[in-house]
Design a protein around this motif. Structure first.
Motif, PDB file in Angstrom:
ATOM      1  N   ASN A   6      -2.859  13.636   1.426  1.00  0.00           N
ATOM      2  CA  ASN A   6      -1.788  12.781   1.934  1.00  0.00           C
ATOM      3  C   ASN A   6      -2.321  12.050   3.157  1.00  0.00           C
ATOM      4  O   ASN A   6      -2.357  12.590   4.258  1.00  0.00           O
ATOM      5  CB  ASN A   6      -0.559  13.627   2.300  1.00  0.00           C
ATOM      6  CG  ASN A   6       0.581  12.777   2.837  1.00  0.00           C
ATOM      7  OD1 ASN A   6       0.458  11.562   2.978  1.00  0.00           O
ATOM      8  ND2 ASN A   6       1.689  13.424   3.143  1.00  0.00           N
TER       9      ASN A   6
ATOM     10  N   SER B  24       6.166   9.425   3.817  1.00  0.00           N
ATOM     11  CA  SER B  24       5.582   8.903   2.581  1.00  0.00           C
ATOM     12  C   SER B  24       5.963   9.823   1.414  1.00  0.00           C
ATOM     13  O   SER B  24       5.725  11.047   1.483  1.00  0.00           O
ATOM     14  CB  SER B  24       4.062   8.850   2.756  1.00  0.00           C
ATOM     15  OG  SER B  24       3.446   8.444   1.572  1.00  0.00           O
TER      16      SER B  24
ATOM     17  N   HIS C 195      -1.103   9.915   4.904  1.00  0.00           N
ATOM     18  CA  HIS C 195      -0.115   9.589   5.938  1.00  0.00           C
ATOM     19  C   HIS C 195       0.508  10.811   6.588  1.00  0.00           C
ATOM     20  O   HIS C 195       1.524  10.702   7.284  1.00  0.00           O
ATOM     21  CB  HIS C 195       0.957   8.657   5.357  1.00  0.00           C
ATOM     22  CG  HIS C 195       0.376   7.333   4.979  1.00  0.00           C
ATOM     23  ND1 HIS C 195       0.003   7.018   3.709  1.00  0.00           N
ATOM     24  CD2 HIS C 195       0.042   6.273   5.757  1.00  0.00           C
ATOM     25  CE1 HIS C 195      -0.527   5.805   3.705  1.00  0.00           C
ATOM     26  NE2 HIS C 195      -0.521   5.341   4.933  1.00  0.00           N
TER      27      HIS C 195
ATOM     28  N   ASP D 226       3.313  10.749   9.497  1.00  0.00           N
ATOM     29  CA  ASP D 226       4.683  11.225   9.271  1.00  0.00           C
ATOM     30  C   ASP D 226       5.070  12.331  10.256  1.00  0.00           C
ATOM     31  O   ASP D 226       6.229  12.400  10.679  1.00  0.00           O
ATOM     32  CB  ASP D 226       4.835  11.701   7.821  1.00  0.00           C
ATOM     33  CG  ASP D 226       4.746  10.530   6.834  1.00  0.00           C
ATOM     34  OD1 ASP D 226       4.808   9.363   7.288  1.00  0.00           O
ATOM     35  OD2 ASP D 226       4.602  10.783   5.625  1.00  0.00           O
TER      36      ASP D 226
END
Ligand SMILES: Cc1cc2nc3c(=O)[nH]c(=O)nc-3n(C[C@H](O)[C@H](O)[C@H](O)COP(=O)(O)O)c2cc1C
Length: 206
Positions: free
Chosen positions: A103, A47, A105, A109
């Protein structure tokens, strides 16, 4: 030992071949091979291209570092992981570099980066076994992991070993068939829980 996935539909042979063994050979993993694995992880998508992953690593050649990383694994995992020549822990950076915002994600990730690593490992004839069974607080303390970073998972890797080298209970698990839910249980369309018509037909037996 091979334990190819018994798939409902065709997939790439590499994905079919990957599995998570507990028996590892004592053969060391060459440094250039390890570099290829991290390079594969490096090229995972993420991302905002944040690349929120990091890896701690210890090889058996360095007894002190190996023992340190091994001590971060839960006992059930130490039993078999201690055979393997390479131990790692993945770490996620939970906030964006740019603005410090969370974050959402980051773990996703890190998982993608590890998936790349695992696929590259499979190409190179290595086996990988990931572990939730680690002590994240101990990893943080022993390695001085900064705030806003979080240890995610342990990763054991090496060349495949002989299942006979495992203690009895683990040997049985090593030989047990691999299982998965059918596609119909997790591919939905229109509404949560409603199987997508594309997969609700009778599975194709290969
Ligand atoms: C994030 C993650 C955590 C896992 N944690 C453990 C663990 O702590 N101990 C263990 O023996 N296996 C662990 N596994 C391995 C899974 O049990 C294994 O992937 C699953 O049973 C499917 O088997 P397969 O990888 O051989 O297809 C973990 C796998 C993942 C991806």
């Amino acid at each position: 030992m091979e334990k190819p996935a018994d798939t409902q539909y065709p997939i790439h042979e590499l994905l079919q071949r990957r599995w998570s063994p507990r028996a590892f050979s004592a053969r060391p993993v060459e440094p250039e091979t390890l570099r290829s694995l991290w390079e594969a992880a490096r090229w995972a998508p993420s991302s905002y291209n944040e690349q929120p992953w990091a890896f701690l690593i210890a090889t058996k050649q360095d007894h002190t570092e190996y023992a340190k990383l091994l001590s971060c694994l839960m006992e059930g995992n130490v039993q078999w992981a201690q055979q393997a020549p390479v131990l790692m822990v993945s770490v996620a950076k939970l906030s964006f570099e740019e603005n410090g915002k969370p974050n959402r994600h980051a773990f996703h990730d890190v998982g993608l980066a590890v998936a790349n690593l695992v696929t590259q490992a499979t190409v190179l004839g290595l086996a990988v076994h990931q572990m939730a069974g680690i002590y994240p607080d101990k990893v943080r303390e022993l390695y001085g992991i900064p705030e806003k970073h979080e240890p995610v998972a342990g990763i054991v890797l090496g060349y495949p070993g002989d299942p006979e080298s495992l203690p009895e209970g683990l040997r049985e698990r090593e030989l047990a068939p691999r299982e998965r839910k059918p596609l119909a249980e997790f591919v939905f369309a229109g509404r949560w829980g409603r199987t997508c018509p594309l997969v609700s037909i009778e599975p194709l037996r290969l």
